[in-house]
Design an enzyme around this catalytic site. Sequence first.
Site, short mmCIF file in Angstrom:
data_model
loop_
_atom_site.label_atom_id
_atom_site.label_comp_id
_atom_site.label_asym_id
_atom_site.label_seq_id
_atom_site.Cartn_x
_atom_site.Cartn_y
_atom_site.Cartn_z
N GLY A 445 -3.28 -2.62 9.87
CA GLY A 445 -3.44 -3.27 9.03
C GLY A 445 -2.85 -4.68 8.47
O GLY A 445 -3.97 -4.91 8.58
N CYS A 529 14.07 -0.79 -5.11
CA CYS A 529 13.15 -0.24 -6.39
C CYS A 529 11.88 -0.28 -6.09
O CYS A 529 11.13 -1.15 -5.67
CB CYS A 529 13.28 -0.82 -7.53
SG CYS A 529 15.40 -0.69 -8.17
N TRP A 574 1.90 7.61 -5.50
CA TRP A 574 3.31 6.52 -5.19
C TRP A 574 2.92 6.25 -7.41
O TRP A 574 3.58 4.95 -7.90
CB TRP A 574 2.77 5.47 -4.38
CG TRP A 574 4.07 6.16 -3.14
CD1 TRP A 574 4.21 7.37 -2.90
CD2 TRP A 574 3.21 5.71 -2.12
NE1 TRP A 574 4.52 7.50 -1.54
CE2 TRP A 574 3.98 6.17 -0.98
CE3 TRP A 574 2.62 4.08 -1.62
CZ2 TRP A 574 4.38 6.21 -0.41
CZ3 TRP A 574 2.86 4.23 -0.20
CH2 TRP A 574 3.58 5.49 0.38
N ASP A 612 -6.04 4.91 3.82
CA ASP A 612 -4.54 5.38 4.88
C ASP A 612 -3.78 6.86 3.87
O ASP A 612 -4.63 6.55 2.53
CB ASP A 612 -3.60 3.91 4.60
CG ASP A 612 -3.67 3.17 5.18
OD1 ASP A 612 -3.83 3.24 6.50
OD2 ASP A 612 -3.69 1.86 4.48
N GLU A 618 4.11 14.48 1.14
CA GLU A 618 4.80 14.45 0.72
C GLU A 618 4.96 14.59 -0.83
O GLU A 618 5.37 15.11 -1.57
CB GLU A 618 5.42 13.04 0.34
CG GLU A 618 4.89 11.84 -0.44
CD GLU A 618 5.33 10.63 -0.41
OE1 GLU A 618 6.01 10.09 0.84
OE2 GLU A 618 5.52 10.31 -2.23
N CYS A 656 2.30 8.46 8.52
CA CYS A 656 3.36 8.20 8.79
C CYS A 656 5.00 8.79 8.03
O CYS A 656 4.10 9.22 6.95
CB CYS A 656 3.63 6.87 8.38
SG CYS A 656 2.93 5.21 7.07
N HIS A 707 9.85 -0.39 12.53
CA HIS A 707 10.46 -0.57 11.67
C HIS A 707 11.60 -1.12 12.19
O HIS A 707 12.26 -1.43 11.45
CB HIS A 707 11.00 0.69 11.10
CG HIS A 707 10.02 1.57 10.57
ND1 HIS A 707 9.23 2.94 11.32
CD2 HIS A 707 9.48 1.62 9.56
CE1 HIS A 707 8.28 2.54 10.32
NE2 HIS A 707 8.33 2.59 9.30
N CYS A 739 2.72 1.99 12.80
CA CYS A 739 2.84 1.56 11.64
C CYS A 739 2.13 -0.37 10.80
O CYS A 739 1.94 -0.59 12.37
CB CYS A 739 3.84 2.22 10.06
SG CYS A 739 4.10 2.16 8.85
N1 GLN Z 1 -2.93 -0.10 6.11
C1 GLN Z 1 -1.26 -0.12 5.64
C2 GLN Z 1 -0.26 -1.23 6.65
O1 GLN Z 1 -0.10 -1.63 7.59
C3 GLN Z 1 -0.46 1.37 6.11
C4 GLN Z 1 0.40 0.84 5.56
C5 GLN Z 1 1.48 2.65 5.43
O2 GLN Z 1 1.25 3.18 6.34
N2 GLN Z 1 2.53 3.11 4.69
O3 GLN Z 1 0.37 -1.58 5.16
ZN ZN Z 2 2.81 3.59 8.24
#
Ligand code: GLN
Ligand code: ZN
Length: 771
Positions: A445, A529, A574, A612, A618, A656, A707, A739
């Site tokens: 995305g 934060c 969140w 998403d 979690e 993720c 990452h 991701c």
């Molecule tokens: N669509 C979001 C992105 O690509 C998904 C982010 C995520 O998985 N935390 O940033």
């Molecule tokens: Zn992700």
Amino acid sequence: MKTHNLGYPRMGSHRQLKRACERYWAGRITNDELQSTARTLRHQHWQLQQEAGIDLIPSNDFSFYDQVLDMTLAVGAVPERYAPLQGREEITDLDLYFAMARGYQRDDLDITAMEMTKWFDTNYHFIVPEFQRDQTFQLTSTKILDEFNEAQAMGIVTKPVIIGPVTYLWLGKEKEGDFHRVELLDRLLPVYHQILKSLVEAGAVYVQLDEPCLANNLSERERQALQVAYQSFQQKFPQLKIILANYFDCYGDNLSTALSLPVHTLHLDLVRCPSQLDDILDSGKLPEKTTLSLGVVDGRNIWKNDYEQSLQPIRQTTNRIGTERVMIAPSCSLLHAPADLNSESGTSKISSIRPWLAFAKQKLTEVVTLSQLAQIEDRTQQPAYQENQRAIQTRRDSPLVHRTEVQQRMATVTEADAQRQSPFAHRKVQQQSLNLPQFPTTTIGSFPQTKEVRQQRAKFKKNEITEEQYLSFLHQETERAIRWQEDVGLDVLVHGEFERNDMVEHFGEQLEGFAFTELGWVQSYGSRCVKPPIIYGDVLRPTPMTVEWTTYAQSLTPRLVKGMLTGPVTILQWSFVRDDQPRATTCTQIALAIRDEVTDLEQAGIRVIQVDEPALREGLPLHQADWGEYLRWAVQTFRLATSSVSDETQIHTHMCYSEFNDIIESIAALDADVITIECSRSQMELLDTFADFQYPNDIGPGVYDIHSPRVPSETEIVQLLEKAQAVLPASQLWVNPDCGLKTRGWNETKHALEAMVSAAQQLRQSISEPV
Ligand code: GLN
Ligand code: ZN
């Protein structure tokens, strides 16, 4: 009736600690300057707790990075790989500490950081202790004692807060050798004895030992370990008043263990688990002298306490065991609440709901006031009580909270609304009209949120550029992203999310029932934060939220553009949520808003839509017995959000950061046509779960780790995909990163995606001409 606090937010109301740490890391301030900021914050926080009238004020709740890492350093459980940093004169203890948290790449050294994971079911992340079979422990930091002495110099005898030995071990991981980490208790306890001894000698009367492992399913061995640890503390320090703190859920099956531990006080989280009070009072097992700490003020949310409601369990308890044996407290550390409502300016977007809120500082006053009200006859005559009840009443009746149109809609929701028209097998045939190749390629995305993108957004927010200028910039970026993806040769494109700063905030800002603070920051990990939105009322989507950007992107290209939405569970998870209705109800309202967006996207000609849900896992409750109920509504809300579309429209989801083995059944029940998941770090091991389960729908196992700036090679990606193909039919596989790409740079992204597209092409060929 004493009052106490379990912990105070350490960042400072304006995130002073974050800034100081980051400047220290960048080499812009010295160790002394950082220490001085830290000291100032500790002093301010102790002082404001004293002024609020809290009897037992915590120390050692301060941390430069994380309280579990502090403990790791205190007991000397520094993993081997940091040995080169130890004993070097130029590397201070603080540098070693930050190296453990963040890794160390300097000179000729490249040492990886310790792993980080979520602190129970919060969004706070701790640094996972690493243990070896031959693990030894020795007292290596005096932080706990130092902070006690520091407060004492101000005239405050604090209650040091220490992670209990069993929880400390329980949170860790065995890195080497075949053993169970709880076996290390015997070696760990002497260090705890040393710490407690030093505190007693310095004049400590109370100490709080946090054992939130008690809110989880524990084995007999772990319960036994608790016995051993606390018997030893009692034996060695008979005068020390130990407050055993469990929070985030009930003691549950561990209740009789907890009741049998020789501690001075047992803390109860009565916000998360009000029913345990009756269990304890009626058990007949509460030792005669044990004090109960009643956690009645919610440490994890931002709502003003309802005094009348909180006074009930307090009165019930004092009637049974007397005032002297009761303490009043927040439900858990206030670390998880924003610092101070008074930092919000008069023009803050929360102004209309402000009278209903209490942040950490305000919660201290609530704790103290509750203890006062509990001890007087005519509470109803007290101004503090009256004012509180007025605020509670206004919130309860407010038209800002209750929206008839939402209620009516909720009443019409049926089971069928959460059901796609046809089963997946049929949809898959219908979706052939999308004309996608084998191993279709896509991304998750977001594309790089460059400095320029962030700068333009900041300028627009500060009115330094006009809306027209900002939009034209975004259009330009989106168009560039589309052309760029065409060049790279991706099959399903995205618009890039340049208009979004955060995947929850972006939607919250466009929905009614959400409010945003200016400074409501909560520590997520280290210096990072987050500022969760506040969901205060029935959720309503006044107008489409993403249709313009998505259709604009689609208008630029003959290829498919995927619509991009955040799922209801993630938005809920969140945010700070309402406490006046079940989470499932709030989640269903959000799901209906997302459903309308999905419907509008389809109507606008968008044929692939991703919803998403990275936070799905979690949200799992701590006790396994509660998982089923949660998963039921989590799955249902996702399905409600995504089932309005025709069979030809393809629904994607993305997950993720988590292990999915436990919840694979629920993932299948989401019935998304395609799921893209984080997979590359575990080298596709995750896929075994999907294969064993015979997961029926399409899967895009992430083929590279976004990452890290590292660019994967084509060969590497091909190998990963071959691994995937070995366990899953090729017809089920998609090819994508693991991701969103917003933290990456364009250059590395280009190379990585080109390698990915070539890998997919290579696989297509090998399938069409088998050797
Ligand atoms: N669509 C979001 C992105 O690509 C998904 C982010 C995520 O998985 N935390 O940033
Ligand atoms: Zn992700």
